[in-house]
Scaffold this active site. Structure first.
Site, PDB file in Angstrom:
ATOM      1  N   ARG A 230       0.878  -1.096  -0.043  1.00 25.90           N
ATOM      2  CA  ARG A 230       0.180   0.154   0.113  1.00 25.90           C
ATOM      3  C   ARG A 230       0.795   1.279   0.002  1.00 25.90           C
ATOM      4  O   ARG A 230       1.857   1.201   0.627  1.00 25.90           O
ATOM      5  CB  ARG A 230      -0.845  -0.237   1.247  1.00 25.90           C
ATOM      6  CG  ARG A 230      -1.916  -0.822   1.103  1.00 25.90           C
ATOM      7  CD  ARG A 230      -3.049  -0.524  -0.045  1.00 25.90           C
ATOM      8  NE  ARG A 230      -4.116  -1.325  -0.042  1.00 25.90           N
ATOM      9  CZ  ARG A 230      -4.292  -2.273  -0.871  1.00 25.90           C
ATOM     10  NH1 ARG A 230      -3.494  -2.536  -1.820  1.00 25.90           N
ATOM     11  NH2 ARG A 230      -5.494  -2.895  -1.030  1.00 25.90           N
ATOM     12  N   GLU A 259      -3.265   7.174  -3.748  1.00 19.63           N
ATOM     13  CA  GLU A 259      -4.521   6.553  -4.312  1.00 19.63           C
ATOM     14  C   GLU A 259      -5.417   6.722  -2.944  1.00 19.63           C
ATOM     15  O   GLU A 259      -5.081   6.645  -1.813  1.00 19.63           O
ATOM     16  CB  GLU A 259      -4.084   5.174  -4.300  1.00 19.63           C
ATOM     17  CG  GLU A 259      -3.288   4.808  -5.373  1.00 19.63           C
ATOM     18  CD  GLU A 259      -2.793   3.352  -5.311  1.00 19.63           C
ATOM     19  OE1 GLU A 259      -2.129   2.796  -6.432  1.00 19.63           O
ATOM     20  OE2 GLU A 259      -3.329   2.327  -4.482  1.00 19.63           O
ATOM     21  N   HIS A 299      -1.392  -0.020 -10.015  1.00 16.80           N
ATOM     22  CA  HIS A 299      -1.920  -1.021  -9.286  1.00 16.80           C
ATOM     23  C   HIS A 299      -2.466  -2.114  -9.898  1.00 16.80           C
ATOM     24  O   HIS A 299      -3.640  -2.194  -9.883  1.00 16.80           O
ATOM     25  CB  HIS A 299      -3.033  -0.080  -8.205  1.00 16.80           C
ATOM     26  CG  HIS A 299      -3.260  -0.732  -6.921  1.00 16.80           C
ATOM     27  ND1 HIS A 299      -3.443  -0.367  -5.908  1.00 16.80           N
ATOM     28  CD2 HIS A 299      -3.178  -2.125  -6.710  1.00 16.80           C
ATOM     29  CE1 HIS A 299      -3.689  -0.953  -4.874  1.00 16.80           C
ATOM     30  NE2 HIS A 299      -3.468  -2.135  -5.385  1.00 16.80           N
TER      31      HIS A 299
END
Ligand code: NAI
Length: 332
Positions: A230, A259, A299
Site C-alpha cells: 500500500r 491513491e 496498481h
C-alpha cells in the site's frame, strides 16, 4: 443435488458467460444490486462490494439462502441481518498471493536489469548498451517486510534466485523462517543491509510511513526498493529526498500514497470504483512518475487472468458446495 435459483451482480462479461454455461437459468448482471433490476427471486446470490446487503435488501429476496461474495472482505454485508434471516455468507479468502509476489519480482528484475530504459532505447532504434548495465541478484540480500501470504511467496522466489533473505514482521514466524531458510532481523538492520527491499505489510496506523525519510536514508545507494503493498507505507517526500541524496539505485512502485483507500483489488476493475476514485487524478503529474530511477505500474499487481479466474472459480465452488449441503468458506 438440490439446484438453487441463482443470480449474480457486479460481474464482468466473461464472468457472466462462464456462469451462464454452468447455470443457464441464472440471472446475471454487470450492474450493482440496486441497479440490476429483477433478479427473479434468487435463492443464491453472487455479489461484490458495491452491492450492500441490509435487512431491507434481504426483505426483497424472501427465498434467499446463500450470499457468495466475490471478495475477501465483507464490510458490505450486514452479517447480523443475514444470520437473523438464516442466510449463509461465503467469501473468497485468498486468490492472488503468487500473483502479487510475481509482480513484485517483475518490478525488481526490471530495476536490476534496466528493462524499462533498455526497451525505450530499442523502441527508438538505439541498440547501444550505454547506461544499461544491470546488477545480479544472485548472492545479494533481499529484505522482506511482512512475511504473510504474499511476503512468503516473494521469499520463496528470492531464494530461487539464490538470494539471501532477511525479513521483518511484527509477528515473526520462526517455523516459516526455518522452512524457507530466512532470518528475521529488526527493521533498521534490514534497511541498512538489504540490496533489495520488498514491502508486503498491510496499511495500518502502525505501518503509515513505515519507511519515512530517516529510514529511507539508511538504505544503500545501490539498493532497490519495491512496493506492491500500500502506498501509505512509504513517505513520498522522504523517498524523493532519499533519491535526491543519492540513496537507492531504483524504486518500483505498484501503489502510491495518493491513491484513495482500496479495500479489495477487484474494485479497480469495477465501473463503480472508477466513478468514485479516479487513479488518473492520483497519478497525474506525480513527482515520482518521471523520475529516472523510479518505475510505476498502475496498481496492477493483482491483475492476472489466473487470479481473477481463481476468484470466480472459488465463488462457483462456494455455491456448488452449498448446493451439496457442504458449505465452504463460510463467513457467517
Ligand atoms: P497478510 O495479512 O497475509 O500478511 C501481512 C503481514 O504483514 C503479516 O505477516 C503481518 O504480521 C505483517 N505486519 C502487519 N503489520 C506489520 C507491521 N507494522 N510491521 C511489519 N509487519 C507487519 O497480507 P498479504 O495478503 O500478504 O498482503 C500484503 C499486502 O499486499 C497488503 O497490504 C495488501 O493490501 C497488499 N496487496 C496488494 C495488491 C496489489 O495489487 N498491489 C493485491 C493484494 C494485496
Amino acid at each position: 443435488m438440490n439446484t438453487l435459483r441463482i443470480a449474480g451482480v457486479e460481474l464482468e462479461p466473461w464472468e457472466i458467460t462462464r456462469l451462464q454455461e454452468l447455470w443457464p437459468q441464472g440471472v446475471f448482471s454487470e450492474h450493482r444490486l440496486d441497479e440490476a433490476g429483477d433478479l427473479g427471486d434468487p435463492e443464491a446470490l453472487i455479489i461484490f462490494i458495491y452491492s450492500a446487503i441490509t435487512a431491507e435488501t434481504l426483505a426483497k429476496m424472501p427465498n434467499l439462502k446463500l450470499i457468495a461474495t466475490m471478495s475477501t472482505g465483507f464490510d458490505h454485508l450486514d452479517l447480523a441481518a443475514c444470520k437473523a434471516r438464516g442466510v449463509t455468507v461465503c467469501n473468497v479468502p485468498t486468490y492472488g498471493e503468487n500473483t502479487v509476489a510475481e509482480h513484485a519480482l517483475a518490478l525488481l528484475l526490471s530495476l536490476s536489469r534496466s528493462i524499462v530504459p533498455s526497451v525505450n532505447h530499442t523502441r527508438h532504434g538505439d541498440f547501444r548498451l550505454d547506461g544499461l548495465r544491470g546488477t545480479d541478484l544472485a548472492g545479494k540480500t533481499a529484505g522482506v517486510i511482512g512475511t504473510g501470504r504474499i511476503g512468503r511467496r516473494f521469499i520463496a522466489m528470492a531464494k530461487g534466485l539464490e538470494m539471501q533473505v532477511i525479513a521483518y514482521d511484527l509477528k515473526p514466524q520462526p517455523a516459516l523462517a526455518k522452512e524457507l531458510g530466512f532470518t528475521y532481523v529488526d527493521l533498521e538492520t534490514l534497511l541498512k543491509t538489504s540490496d533489495a527491499v520488498s514491502l508486503h505489510a498491510p496499511a495500518t496506523p502502525e505501518t503509515f510511513h513505515l519507511l519515512n525519510a530517516a529510514r529511507l536514508m539508511m538504505m544503500k545507494p545501490t539498493a532497490f526498493l519495491v512496493n506492491t503493498a500500500r502506498g501509505t507505507l512509504i513517505e513520498t517526500q522522504g523517498l524523493i529526498a532519499a533519491l535526491e541524496a543519492g540513496k537507492l539505485a531504483g524504486v518500483g512502485l505498484d501503489v502510491l500514497e495518493e491513491e484513495c483507500v482500496i479495500r479489495e483489488e477487484r474494485e479497480l476493475l469495477s465501473k463503480a470504483f472508477q466513478k468514485q476514485c479516479d487513479l488518473r487524478v492520483a497519478y497525474a503529474d506525480h513527482l515520482l512518475l518521471e523520475h529516472p530511477r523510479v518505475i510505476i505500474t498502475p496498481h496492477n499487481a493483482f491483475n492476472s487472468h489466473e487470479a481473477l479466474l481463481r476468484i470466480l472459480n472459488t465463488t462457483i465452488a462456494n455455491v456448488t458446495a452449498f448446493q451439496e449441503s457442504q458449505p465452504a468458506n463460510v463467513v457467517s
